[in-house]
Design a protein around this motif. Sequence first.
Motif, PDB file in Angstrom:
ATOM      1  N   THR A 105       0.819  -1.206   0.000  1.00 41.03           N
ATOM      2  CA  THR A 105       0.000   0.000   0.000  1.00 41.03           C
ATOM      3  C   THR A 105       0.858   1.262   0.000  1.00 41.03           C
ATOM      4  OG1 THR A 105      -0.150  -0.088   2.401  1.00 41.03           O
ATOM      5  CG2 THR A 105      -1.937  -1.114   1.152  1.00 41.03           C
ATOM      6  N   GLU A 106       2.121   1.107   0.376  1.00 45.54           N
ATOM      7  CA  GLU A 106       3.072   2.221   0.344  1.00 45.54           C
ATOM      8  C   GLU A 106       4.331   1.748  -0.344  1.00 45.54           C
ATOM      9  OE1 GLU A 106       3.800   4.237   4.063  1.00 45.54           O
ATOM     10  OE2 GLU A 106       1.885   3.529   4.842  1.00 45.54           O
ATOM     11  N   GLY A 107       4.824   2.550  -1.284  1.00 45.37           N
ATOM     12  CA  GLY A 107       6.035   2.171  -1.986  1.00 45.37           C
ATOM     13  C   GLY A 107       6.367   3.151  -3.083  1.00 45.37           C
ATOM     14  N   VAL A 108       7.432   2.805  -3.786  1.00 44.30           N
ATOM     15  CA  VAL A 108       7.920   3.667  -4.854  1.00 44.30           C
ATOM     16  C   VAL A 108       7.052   3.520  -6.103  1.00 44.30           C
ATOM     17  CG1 VAL A 108       9.916   4.253  -6.276  1.00 44.30           C
ATOM     18  CG2 VAL A 108      10.269   3.440  -3.944  1.00 44.30           C
ATOM     19  N   PHE A 109       6.829   2.303  -6.536  1.00 40.67           N
ATOM     20  CA  PHE A 109       6.032   2.031  -7.736  1.00 40.67           C
ATOM     21  C   PHE A 109       4.876   1.131  -7.337  1.00 40.67           C
ATOM     22  CE2 PHE A 109      10.265   2.935  -9.343  1.00 40.67           C
ATOM     23  CZ  PHE A 109      10.015   3.761 -10.423  1.00 40.67           C
ATOM     24  N   ILE A 110       3.683   1.682  -7.339  1.00 39.11           N
ATOM     25  CA  ILE A 110       2.493   0.920  -6.983  1.00 39.11           C
ATOM     26  C   ILE A 110       1.504   1.020  -8.146  1.00 39.11           C
ATOM     27  CG2 ILE A 110       0.547   0.731  -5.379  1.00 39.11           C
ATOM     28  CD1 ILE A 110       2.366   1.801  -3.210  1.00 39.11           C
ATOM     29  N   PRO A 111       0.983  -0.123  -8.626  1.00 38.69           N
ATOM     30  CA  PRO A 111       0.019  -0.073  -9.723  1.00 38.69           C
ATOM     31  C   PRO A 111      -1.126   0.891  -9.422  1.00 38.69           C
ATOM     32  CG  PRO A 111       0.626  -2.335  -9.252  1.00 38.69           C
ATOM     33  CD  PRO A 111       1.229  -1.486  -8.164  1.00 38.69           C
ATOM     34  N   GLY A 112      -1.471   1.680 -10.428  1.00 40.75           N
ATOM     35  CA  GLY A 112      -2.575   2.622 -10.290  1.00 40.75           C
ATOM     36  C   GLY A 112      -2.188   3.966  -9.715  1.00 40.75           C
ATOM     37  N   SER A 113      -0.936   4.112  -9.279  1.00 40.16           N
ATOM     38  CA  SER A 113      -0.520   5.410  -8.747  1.00 40.16           C
ATOM     39  C   SER A 113      -0.190   6.348  -9.904  1.00 40.16           C
ATOM     40  CB  SER A 113       0.687   5.261  -7.812  1.00 40.16           C
ATOM     41  OG  SER A 113       1.869   5.062  -8.542  1.00 40.16           O
ATOM     42  N   PRO A 114      -0.178   7.656  -9.657  1.00 44.85           N
ATOM     43  CA  PRO A 114       0.086   8.607 -10.740  1.00 44.85           C
ATOM     44  C   PRO A 114       1.500   8.507 -11.313  1.00 44.85           C
ATOM     45  CG  PRO A 114      -0.694   9.734  -8.745  1.00 44.85           C
ATOM     46  CD  PRO A 114      -0.521   8.302  -8.409  1.00 44.85           C
ATOM     47  N   HIS A 115       2.403   7.833 -10.611  1.00 44.21           N
ATOM     48  CA  HIS A 115       3.801   7.765 -11.049  1.00 44.21           C
ATOM     49  C   HIS A 115       4.120   6.514 -11.859  1.00 44.21           C
ATOM     50  CE1 HIS A 115       4.404  11.142  -8.415  1.00 44.21           C
ATOM     51  NE2 HIS A 115       3.929  10.441  -7.398  1.00 44.21           N
ATOM     52  N   THR A 116       3.120   5.702 -12.123  1.00 44.90           N
ATOM     53  CA  THR A 116       3.352   4.479 -12.889  1.00 44.90           C
ATOM     54  C   THR A 116       2.579   4.527 -14.194  1.00 44.90           C
ATOM     55  OG1 THR A 116       1.549   3.330 -11.756  1.00 44.90           O
ATOM     56  CG2 THR A 116       3.745   3.088 -10.801  1.00 44.90           C
ATOM     57  N   PRO A 117       3.048   3.774 -15.204  1.00 40.92           N
ATOM     58  CA  PRO A 117       2.305   3.708 -16.464  1.00 40.92           C
ATOM     59  C   PRO A 117       0.910   3.120 -16.242  1.00 40.92           C
ATOM     60  CG  PRO A 117       4.504   2.752 -16.694  1.00 40.92           C
ATOM     61  CD  PRO A 117       4.294   3.009 -15.232  1.00 40.92           C
ATOM     62  N   PRO A 118      -0.007   3.368 -17.177  1.00 42.27           N
ATOM     63  CA  PRO A 118      -1.374   2.851 -17.036  1.00 42.27           C
ATOM     64  C   PRO A 118      -1.427   1.329 -16.861  1.00 42.27           C
ATOM     65  CG  PRO A 118      -1.255   4.396 -18.866  1.00 42.27           C
ATOM     66  CD  PRO A 118       0.155   4.187 -18.379  1.00 42.27           C
ATOM     67  N   VAL A 119      -0.563   0.605 -17.566  1.00 45.90           N
ATOM     68  CA  VAL A 119      -0.484  -0.851 -17.416  1.00 45.90           C
ATOM     69  C   VAL A 119       0.837  -1.147 -16.714  1.00 45.90           C
ATOM     70  CG1 VAL A 119      -0.394  -3.073 -18.594  1.00 45.90           C
ATOM     71  CG2 VAL A 119      -1.842  -1.247 -19.499  1.00 45.90           C
ATOM     72  N   PHE A 120       0.738  -1.435 -15.434  1.00 48.48           N
ATOM     73  CA  PHE A 120       1.936  -1.660 -14.632  1.00 48.48           C
ATOM     74  C   PHE A 120       1.628  -2.639 -13.526  1.00 48.48           C
ATOM     75  CE2 PHE A 120       4.796  -0.764 -11.111  1.00 48.48           C
ATOM     76  CZ  PHE A 120       6.017  -0.764 -11.762  1.00 48.48           C
ATOM     77  N   PRO A 121       2.471  -3.637 -13.337  1.00 50.98           N
ATOM     78  CA  PRO A 121       3.584  -3.984 -14.202  1.00 50.98           C
ATOM     79  C   PRO A 121       3.098  -4.469 -15.562  1.00 50.98           C
ATOM     80  CG  PRO A 121       3.416  -5.560 -12.382  1.00 50.98           C
ATOM     81  CD  PRO A 121       2.366  -4.523 -12.178  1.00 50.98           C
ATOM     82  N   ARG A 122       3.997  -4.395 -16.500  1.00 56.46           N
ATOM     83  CA  ARG A 122       3.655  -4.840 -17.865  1.00 56.46           C
ATOM     84  C   ARG A 122       3.271  -6.318 -17.830  1.00 56.46           C
ATOM     85  NH1 ARG A 122       8.499  -2.955 -20.746  1.00 56.46           N
ATOM     86  NH2 ARG A 122       8.737  -1.796 -18.841  1.00 56.46           N
ATOM     87  N   PRO A 123       2.504  -6.779 -18.804  1.00 55.70           N
ATOM     88  CA  PRO A 123       2.134  -8.205 -18.833  1.00 55.70           C
ATOM     89  C   PRO A 123       3.342  -9.086 -19.166  1.00 55.70           C
ATOM     90  CG  PRO A 123       1.153  -7.034 -20.691  1.00 55.70           C
ATOM     91  CD  PRO A 123       1.874  -6.018 -19.865  1.00 55.70           C
ATOM     92  N   TRP A 124       3.236 -10.344 -18.814  1.00 55.30           N
ATOM     93  CA  TRP A 124       4.277 -11.311 -19.163  1.00 55.30           C
ATOM     94  C   TRP A 124       4.385 -11.353 -20.681  1.00 55.30           C
ATOM     95  CZ3 TRP A 124       8.184 -13.643 -16.952  1.00 55.30           C
ATOM     96  CH2 TRP A 124       8.772 -14.745 -17.579  1.00 55.30           C
ATOM     97  N   PRO A 125       5.598 -11.243 -21.232  1.00 57.73           N
ATOM     98  CA  PRO A 125       5.745 -11.210 -22.701  1.00 57.73           C
ATOM     99  C   PRO A 125       5.309 -12.512 -23.360  1.00 57.73           C
ATOM    100  CG  PRO A 125       7.789 -10.569 -21.590  1.00 57.73           C
ATOM    101  CD  PRO A 125       6.863 -11.090 -20.541  1.00 57.73           C
ATOM    102  N   ALA A 126       4.646 -12.374 -24.491  1.00 57.92           N
ATOM    103  CA  ALA A 126       4.273 -13.541 -25.277  1.00 57.92           C
ATOM    104  C   ALA A 126       5.534 -14.118 -25.901  1.00 57.92           C
ATOM    105  CB  ALA A 126       3.281 -13.145 -26.365  1.00 57.92           C
ATOM    106  N   GLN A 127       5.618 -15.413 -25.903  1.00 60.91           N
ATOM    107  CA  GLN A 127       6.783 -16.083 -26.475  1.00 60.91           C
ATOM    108  C   GLN A 127       6.417 -16.680 -27.834  1.00 60.91           C
ATOM    109  OE1 GLN A 127      10.076 -16.388 -24.851  1.00 60.91           O
ATOM    110  NE2 GLN A 127       8.992 -14.610 -24.110  1.00 60.91           N
ATOM    111  N   ASN A 128       7.291 -16.492 -28.787  1.00 57.05           N
ATOM    112  CA  ASN A 128       7.108 -17.091 -30.116  1.00 57.05           C
ATOM    113  C   ASN A 128       7.895 -18.389 -30.138  1.00 57.05           C
ATOM    114  OD1 ASN A 128       5.667 -14.827 -30.928  1.00 57.05           O
ATOM    115  ND2 ASN A 128       7.499 -13.762 -31.591  1.00 57.05           N
ATOM    116  N   SER A 129       7.252 -19.477 -29.704  1.00 59.10           N
ATOM    117  CA  SER A 129       7.942 -20.762 -29.689  1.00 59.10           C
ATOM    118  C   SER A 129       7.350 -21.682 -30.711  1.00 59.10           C
ATOM    119  CB  SER A 129       7.838 -21.453 -28.340  1.00 59.10           C
ATOM    120  OG  SER A 129       7.849 -20.596 -27.262  1.00 59.10           O
TER     121      SER A 129
END
Length: 93
Positions: free
Chosen positions: A69-93
């Motif tokens: 609830t308190e920290g440097v980067f918290i999802p939804g806070s004004p200091h983070t990107p709209p999608v944060f953390p980013r989703p797990w990357p799709a793998q081309n296997s």
Amino acid sequence: DAIGRMRKVRKIIGFNGGGVYKRIDENRELLELLTEKAPDLLASHPWVVSWLDSQDQFLCELASVVPVTEGVFIPGSPHTPPVFPRPWPAQNS
């Protein structure tokens, strides 16, 4: 005491190295970078993706069990990107 230790854990998870959500985001960003810039490395060493996946699972579970609830980067806070953390990357296997 247990309450004091939990406060310390919450402080570590919220702030150290940018906090657990920043660690999740950068772990995923590293996989994106490796996928883009070093696909041959990942092809010849597929366990690297497993390492990063295990790290992601650990950090996500930690974040779900000890909500931040308190920290440097918290999802939804004004200091983070709209999608944060980013989703797990799709793998081309």
